[in-house]
Scaffold this motif. Structure first.
Motif: not given
Length: 409
Positions: A198, A359-360, A363-364, A367, A370-371, A374, A377
């Motif tokens: 990411k 970013a990762e 995302y984890r 979620y 993050w969406n 993103k 970013w």
């Protein structure tokens, strides 16, 4: 009646025997050494270097001289030989090597890939892709960047203690990683995963050449007490979208490893209350990074726990007093925290490189949040609010003799 019974009993045995013979025959056909290659037909490659020279790719390979390495007698021959070839593509350069080497280069035992600084700035996605696709290659390659020099020059330097320079480089990389924490061994697969993640970012250790390179590739370089040419690890190189964008300082490299959980052991030098210096040895370090998105704004928390021992005291301080240990913990905590914040500022403001994979993490861990962010970013990352918390615990203060010396100073 008996003969009929015998016939009925023997027929299955005959079928079984024929099936067994057929099975053995097929096994023999599948086995064998049809693809074998004898050791004396191969040139064992210990390290690979890639540079960009005059709009062409130049590949350098460090090949082991097996007779010299295995020999117990001192000879004038070098333990390794380097070959170089150029081409419009790296694949062409690799094929051209076969016209120079008396044996076919064999890459499965290579331990290191060194990439020249100029090529790294241009972009190395094609290079990494080729090495990953190569069926003879291996994902355990350690990747290094040649800084202020070329990969060709680095692989031409003969090193002391180890007959094979590539092994010397790898051992020094591992030792530095364990003792100081300013280097990091990154293999091919991990590098590609970071660059394709990411954040599209990664960090690599650099290697520098100090001294006279003309003497460094001569046997006399290892026959002197002080080597005219030496290889030394430098600061971390920062990558974004497969391109080299800048470097961290030595202190920032260590701070990055603190946050990335790659500190095995290191040291901190602190000022004493009155005058003098005190050095501590970090024996354990554990970082935890968490993230979430609040009202469209990403938030990152970094919690670092450090355990240390007192290593060297050059000042007057009584470490048997609990209040002094508390002050020492606080001083170490503040020093480390200041380094972490400086490194974060360099990553976010100066280079805008998400090397710590925020970013990762978002995302984890968040979620849905993050969406929502993103797509923005790139503009959000430099302004992320990062909270840093460092907790330090001093476990050992030295022997009783050291305690007495500290009191008397």
């Amino acid at each position: 009646m008996n003969s009929l019974l015998w016939f009925k009993l023997e027929v299955p045995n005959i079928k079984y025997s024929l099936s067994l013979l057929l099975f053995v025959f097929l096994i023999l056909l599948l086995g064998g050494c049809w693809s074998k290659r004898e050791l004396n037909e191969l040139a064992i490659v210990a390290a690979v270097g890639v540079d960009r020279v005059n709009e062409q790719y130049e590949i350098s390979v460090q090949i082991v001289n097996p007779g010299q390495v295995a020999s117990k007698k001192a000879t004038s021959q070098s333990p390794v030989i380097t070959y170089h070839a150029t081409g419009k593509s790296l694949f062409e350069a690799i094929r051209k090597l076969t016209t120079l080497t008396p044996r076919k280069p064999y890459y499965s035992h290579a331990q290191i890939i060194i990439i020249g600084e100029e090529l790294a700035e241009e972009g190395m996605n094609n290079i990494l892709d080729l090495f990953q696709r190569d069926p003879e290659g291996r994902s355990e390659f350690n990747i290094l960047i040649a800084r202020d020099t070329t990969a060709k020059e680095v692989l031409s330097i003969l090193t002391p203690l180890e007959d094979i320079p590539a092994k010397n480089i790898l051992n020094a990389l591992k030792s530095s990683e364990k003792a100081i924490g300013t280097t990091d061994s990154v293999i091919l697969d991990d590098l590609i995963n970071s660059l394709s993640g990411k954040g599209n970012s990664a960090v690599l250790s650099t290697i520098e050449l100090h001294g006279d390179s003309a003497i460094g590739n001569n046997q006399t370089n290892v026959e002197r007490i002080q080597n005219p040419a030496i290889l030394k690890f430098g600061d971390f190189a920062l990558f974004k979208d497969y391109k080299l964008v800048g470097f961290l300082t030595m202190a920032e490299s260590k701070s990055y490893n603190y946050m990335n959980n790659h500190i095995k052991s290191t040291f901190e030098i602190l000022s004493c209350p009155e005058k003098g210096k005190l050095t501590t040895e970090v024996t354990n370090s554990e970082a935890k990074i968490t993230g979430r998105v609040q009202h469209g704004h990403p938030k990152i928390n970094i919690k670092l726990k450090v355990e240390q021992n007192v290593a060297d005291v050059n000042c007057k301080i009584d470490l048997t007093k609990p209040q002094n240990i508390t002050a020492l913990n606080k001083a170490t905590s503040e020093a480390i925290k200041k380094g972490l914040e400086q490194t974060l500022d360099t990553l976010q403001k100066t280079y805008k490189v998400d090397a710590l994979q925020f970013a990762e993490i978002l995302y984890r861990q968040d979620y849905k949040g993050w969406n929502k962010i993103k797509d923005n970013w790139a503009t959000l990352f430099p302004e992320i609010d990062v909270k840093v918390q460092v907790t330090v615990n001093t476990q050992g203060i030295g022997t009783s003799l050291n305690k007495d010396l500290q009191k008397s100073r």
